[in-house]
Design a protein around this motif. Structure first.
Motif, PDB file in Angstrom:
ATOM      1  N   LEU A   1       0.862  -1.177   0.000  1.00 41.75           N
ATOM      2  CA  LEU A   1       0.000   0.000   0.000  1.00 41.75           C
ATOM      3  C   LEU A   1       0.899   1.229   0.000  1.00 41.75           C
ATOM      4  CD1 LEU A   1      -2.674  -1.053   2.669  1.00 41.75           C
ATOM      5  CD2 LEU A   1      -2.656  -1.476   0.196  1.00 41.75           C
ATOM      6  N   ALA A   2       0.426   2.305  -0.633  1.00 44.19           N
ATOM      7  CA  ALA A   2       1.254   3.496  -0.793  1.00 44.19           C
ATOM      8  C   ALA A   2       0.543   4.723  -0.230  1.00 44.19           C
ATOM      9  CB  ALA A   2       1.589   3.708  -2.264  1.00 44.19           C
ATOM     10  N   PRO A   3       0.491   4.851   1.085  1.00 38.57           N
ATOM     11  CA  PRO A   3      -0.157   6.016   1.683  1.00 38.57           C
ATOM     12  C   PRO A   3       0.653   7.284   1.444  1.00 38.57           C
ATOM     13  CG  PRO A   3       0.963   4.742   3.366  1.00 38.57           C
ATOM     14  CD  PRO A   3       1.051   3.945   2.101  1.00 38.57           C
ATOM     15  N   ILE A   4       0.004   8.421   1.558  1.00 41.43           N
ATOM     16  CA  ILE A   4       0.692   9.705   1.482  1.00 41.43           C
ATOM     17  C   ILE A   4       0.410  10.476   2.766  1.00 41.43           C
ATOM     18  CG2 ILE A   4       0.721   9.856  -1.030  1.00 41.43           C
ATOM     19  CD1 ILE A   4      -1.711  11.691  -0.882  1.00 41.43           C
TER      20      ILE A   4
ATOM     21  N   VAL B   1      -1.845  10.468   7.815  1.00 40.55           N
ATOM     22  CA  VAL B   1      -1.570   9.704   6.598  1.00 40.55           C
ATOM     23  C   VAL B   1      -2.864   9.076   6.094  1.00 40.55           C
ATOM     24  CG1 VAL B   1       0.831   9.197   7.196  1.00 40.55           C
ATOM     25  CG2 VAL B   1      -0.980   7.617   7.908  1.00 40.55           C
ATOM     26  N   THR B   2      -2.931   8.860   4.799  1.00 41.94           N
ATOM     27  CA  THR B   2      -4.093   8.213   4.202  1.00 41.94           C
ATOM     28  C   THR B   2      -4.027   6.707   4.444  1.00 41.94           C
ATOM     29  OG1 THR B   2      -2.938   7.969   2.097  1.00 41.94           O
ATOM     30  CG2 THR B   2      -4.263   9.956   2.399  1.00 41.94           C
ATOM     31  N   GLY B   3      -5.158   6.051   4.218  1.00 39.65           N
ATOM     32  CA  GLY B   3      -5.175   4.593   4.286  1.00 39.65           C
ATOM     33  C   GLY B   3      -5.732   4.037   5.576  1.00 39.65           C
ATOM     34  N   PRO B   4      -5.819   2.699   5.636  1.00 41.63           N
ATOM     35  CA  PRO B   4      -6.486   2.037   6.750  1.00 41.63           C
ATOM     36  C   PRO B   4      -5.642   1.841   7.996  1.00 41.63           C
ATOM     37  CG  PRO B   4      -5.753   0.403   5.162  1.00 41.63           C
ATOM     38  CD  PRO B   4      -5.419   1.754   4.571  1.00 41.63           C
TER      39      PRO B   4
END
Length: 338
Positions: free
Chosen positions: A135-138, A235-238
């Motif tokens: 996964l590539a969060p920003i 950060v984005t994502g789960p």
């Protein structure tokens, strides 16, 4: 002379015992671990970026380990340009024999179809999703002089400065633009978007004070966060990113909008029509490579979250579900196909 211990005269139990003993040591141990492979000649993995970048480096590290599984060398073929369209087309129009695959990003595999009016292929219908490798969060960052220490303070700050602030992203239609646009809308901050041609110039302007807000990859931002020049707010994502364990996700901070919850990825896809057994072999090889010590270390160091348990079915489901979400986000941000 007795024949009871000669292999030709062993009973079934003795044969199984001999085979198990041989497989546990010597060359047979290696052979026993190698499944019948589709790879009758070197395997080509196309990367839509120039050599030396994070995606390229990760591809090479994983390729070395997948080669052991396939019993053939894995050749990395860099095809930068066209926003990833050149690389994607090369794979989409290749034979579906498992010998050519794309290791690309969410942009090259999903959102491009909503950014370009005309594409020589459709990622959602002309490719076979195989497996995500990470996964590539920003991260949302602000400069050190911004008074906000967390997301609640940030939202109050941008609201209090309505129409006076701008944020940087690494390009029109980038995840950074979509996320910051959402935050601006929620706060009613009317922030302006400054689109850069990549992360390097955006980071340079953050450090120079030309913009005070930006979103980008941890690979580009981590050193400046560590130095105190930039402050990471979320950060984005789960889930949290190993490289920034103390930085919350947007969801943890109370923001669950699609642009803040969704996360990009690096993944492998093949031409449409790939046989299911070949897709399974690719997934198993990729998962094993990601789970290796070198694979894990390289992915985490790049600011990504390793994925070592994906399957073609799970990836296909995510691909189908996430495509329309990216489309809606781009439309809401005012990104017009060109």
């Amino acid at each position: 002379m007795t024949h009871g211990t000669h292999p030709l005269h062993c009973n079934r139990r003795q044969l199984l015992a001999l085979a198990a003993g041989a497989a546990a040591s010597g060359p047979l141990a290696v052979l026993a671990q190698i499944p019948t492979s589709f790879a009758t000649r070197p395997v080509r993995v196309v990367v839509p970026f120039a050599a030396g970048g994070a995606t390229d480096v990760i591809t090479r590290v994983l390729g070395e380990r997948m080669a052991q599984r396939f019993g053939q060398s894995v050749v990395v073929d860099n095809k930068p340009g066209g926003g990833g369209v050149i690389a994607g087309e090369a794979v989409a129009k290749s034979a579906p024999d498992g010998l050519t695959a794309l290791l690309g990003t969410t942009s090259t595999m999903l959102s491009n179809r909503y950014i370009f009016k005309k594409m020589p292929f459709d990622p959602l219908t002309d490719m076979t999703p195989l497996v995500r490798v990470c996964l590539a969060p920003i991260a949302l960052v602000v400069t050190a002089d911004v008074p906000a220490q967390n997301m609640q303070e940030f939202m109050a700050w941008i609201k209090a400065h309505k129409g006076k602030l701008s944020y940087g992203s690494y390009g029109i239609g980038s995840h950074g633009q979509l996320a910051c646009s959402t935050l601006s809308e929620v706060a009613g901050a009317d922030m302006a978007h400054v689109a850069y041609r990549g992360e390097a110039p955006m980071v340079a302007d953050l450090l120079g004070g030309q913009v005070k807000i930006g979103m980008g990859s941890l690979l580009s931002l981590k050193a400046h966060i560590d130095s105190g020049k930039l402050r990471a707010l979320a950060v984005t994502g789960p889930r949290r990113v190993p490289l920034l364990p103390d930085t919350p996700t947007f969801a943890e901070a109370g923001f669950k909008q699609d642009a803040l919850s969704i996360v990009g990825w690096l993944a492998i896809a093949a031409p449409k029509g790939l046989p299911a057994d070949v897709a399974r072999q690719w997934a198993e090889a990729a998962n094993s490579a990601v789970a290796s010590r070198e694979g894990m270390a390289r992915i985490i160091a790049a600011g990504f979250i390793p994925v070592d348990d994906d399957t073609p079915a799970k990836f296909a489901q995510a691909w189908a579900q996430e495509g329309p979400i990216w489309g809606r986000l781009l439309q809401a941000a005012g990104v017009q196909p060109t």
